[in-house]
Design an enzyme around this catalytic site. Structure first.
Site, PDB file in Angstrom:
ATOM      1  N   SER A   1      61.778  10.186   6.977  1.00  0.00           N
ATOM      2  CA  SER A   1      60.786  11.215   6.625  1.00  0.00           C
ATOM      3  C   SER A   1      61.382  12.235   5.658  1.00  0.00           C
ATOM      4  CB  SER A   1      60.265  11.917   7.881  1.00  0.00           C
ATOM      5  OG  SER A   1      61.288  12.666   8.511  1.00  0.00           O
TER       6      SER A   1
ATOM      7  N   ASP B   1      68.821  16.430   7.505  1.00  0.00           N
ATOM      8  CA  ASP B   1      68.362  15.197   6.865  1.00  0.00           C
ATOM      9  C   ASP B   1      67.935  15.434   5.419  1.00  0.00           C
ATOM     10  OD1 ASP B   1      68.768  14.293   9.420  1.00  0.00           O
ATOM     11  OD2 ASP B   1      66.852  13.260   9.608  1.00  0.00           O
TER      12      ASP B   1
END
Length: 397
Positions: A147, A205
């Protein structure tokens, strides 16, 4: 009007060391995984904005006046620490016809796209009529930053077409990257997109997806490492589902129950992360094969520590046993309890050993990729420079 056809890519991520200990203030090392998400950007029909996500079955198109009418309700807060408000997300769901509480990947990906598009255009000017297609080599829901790679690609593409950042790719070039200042802006908007999808992510991330290489994370502070080597690995998905929340709670309970036993384990994991950072930073200047046995020992010791914390799983034990039978060293990556493991492939590993290990892992029902860590961050590409596989996947829209 946007007139060029270009592509953007961003890497996934794995945790090299520091899983679970990082929650308790210890150091974690996250590294960019050379499985990438690709976004193709090209001029679209006048007055239309289109997005296609073939991996999750999304194909949507909106007219510019409709988006412009909604934009005033979605303008992003200047405080980057704030998540999109409930009211903003409700307005987006209503506009896109997404049910309240819908958490399927296609729903969250659509919401993130609309939020980033409208919030960026509210600050920097209209997003022109473009067609966007996104495809990923990364599996979803495996803890590999899929994502975030999506959010980083979107942020880079939308900021570029709005003129907030440059288009650094010159005629005749295959790839190019943005300036440090522009990467910082891309990262901040990618983090906002991640908040739409995950609510309260750490920011690790999207930082890995933006800068690539490796970064150190401790107590909320993210520091990209200046120079790190690219290392070959096997990435193995055991396909065993796990609940990160449950695993984190289990570790906390064990620490509270046996603090005198467990705290030294956490300190040792922290020391492994810091020692590994030192080795990685030394390798580019001194690419000695002697570094690899040290990295392998770190894998072995940390895997035992993670089992002591209670986040191992029979599938991960099997993964380590299979690779050990080929003289390779593995550890879990991420939450544990199943999920993924990584196996270091030193330069002198024979192709036959790698292939035999992959076959044995697949025979266990696992999914396996031979790839690299320490990959570059978000990158702008000419479409002609992409592989045939990527071009074919992006064409399936």
């Amino acid at each position: 009007m946007w007139r060029r056809e270009l592509a953007v890519s961003a890497p996934g991520k794995v945790i090299l060391h520091g899983e679970h200990a990082v929650v308790l203030g210890k150091v974690a090392l996250a590294v960019a995984l050379d499985l990438r998400t690709f976004l193709r950007l090209r001029p679209g029909a006048e007055g239309r904005l289109s997005v296609s996500l073939p991996g999750v079955g999304v194909r949507r198109s909106w007219d510019s006046p409709g988006l412009r009418a909604l934009r005033g309700r979605i303008a992003a807060d200047e405080d980057e620490s704030k998540s999109p408000s409930v009211e903003q997300l409700d307005a987006l769901r209503e506009f896109a016809g997404i049910a309240a509480g819908a958490s399927a990947p296609e729903s969250l990906a659509t919401l993130a796209f609309l939020y980033m598009c409208l919030a960026i255009s509210a600050k920097y000017g209209d997003v022109p009529s473009v067609e966007i297609v996104v495809w990923s080599e990364l599996p979803t829901g495996a803890g590999l930053g899929s994502s975030a790679a999506y959010a980083v690609c979107l942020a880079a593409a939308l900021l570029m077409v709005c003129g907030a950042i440059s288009c650094p790719l010159q005629e005749g070039e295959s790839t190019s990257r943005w300036t440090e200042e522009e990467l910082t802006l891309i990262n901040s908007w990618a983090f906002r997109g991640e908040r739409v999808i995950h609510g309260n992510p750490s920011g690790v991330d999207n930082a890995v997806g933006t800068w690539g290489g490796a970064l150190r994370y401790q107590a909320g502070k993210i520091t990209p490492l200046k120079r790190v080597p690219t290392l070959r690995i096997l990435l193995t998905n055991t396909k065993v589902p796990r609940s990160t929340k449950t695993l984190v709670a289990g570790v906390k309970e064990k620490i509270l129950k046996f603090p005198a036993i467990m705290n030294p384990v956490l300190d040792s994991i922290d020391a492994i992360s810091q020692e590994c950072q030192s080795v990685l930073e030394a390798m580019p200047a001194n690419p000695s094969p002697e570094h690899y046995p040290v990295l392998e020992e770190f894998f072995d010791i940390n895997q035992h520590h993670l089992n002591v914390l209670g986040v191992g799983h029979p599938s991960l034990d099997r993964l380590c046993q299979v690779t050990a039978s080929h003289s390779l060293h593995s550890k879990l990556t991420g939450a544990g309890g199943g999920g993924c493991g990584i196996t270091l492939l030193p330069p002198d590993t024979s192709p036959l050993a790698v292939e035999a290990a992959k076959q044995d892992l697949c025979a266990c029902g696992f999914e396996c990729w031979e790839t690299k860590i320490g990959a570059p961050g978000v990158t702008l590409h000419s479409c002609s420079s992409l592989s045939a596989q990527v071009l074919h996947a992006l064409a399936q829209s």
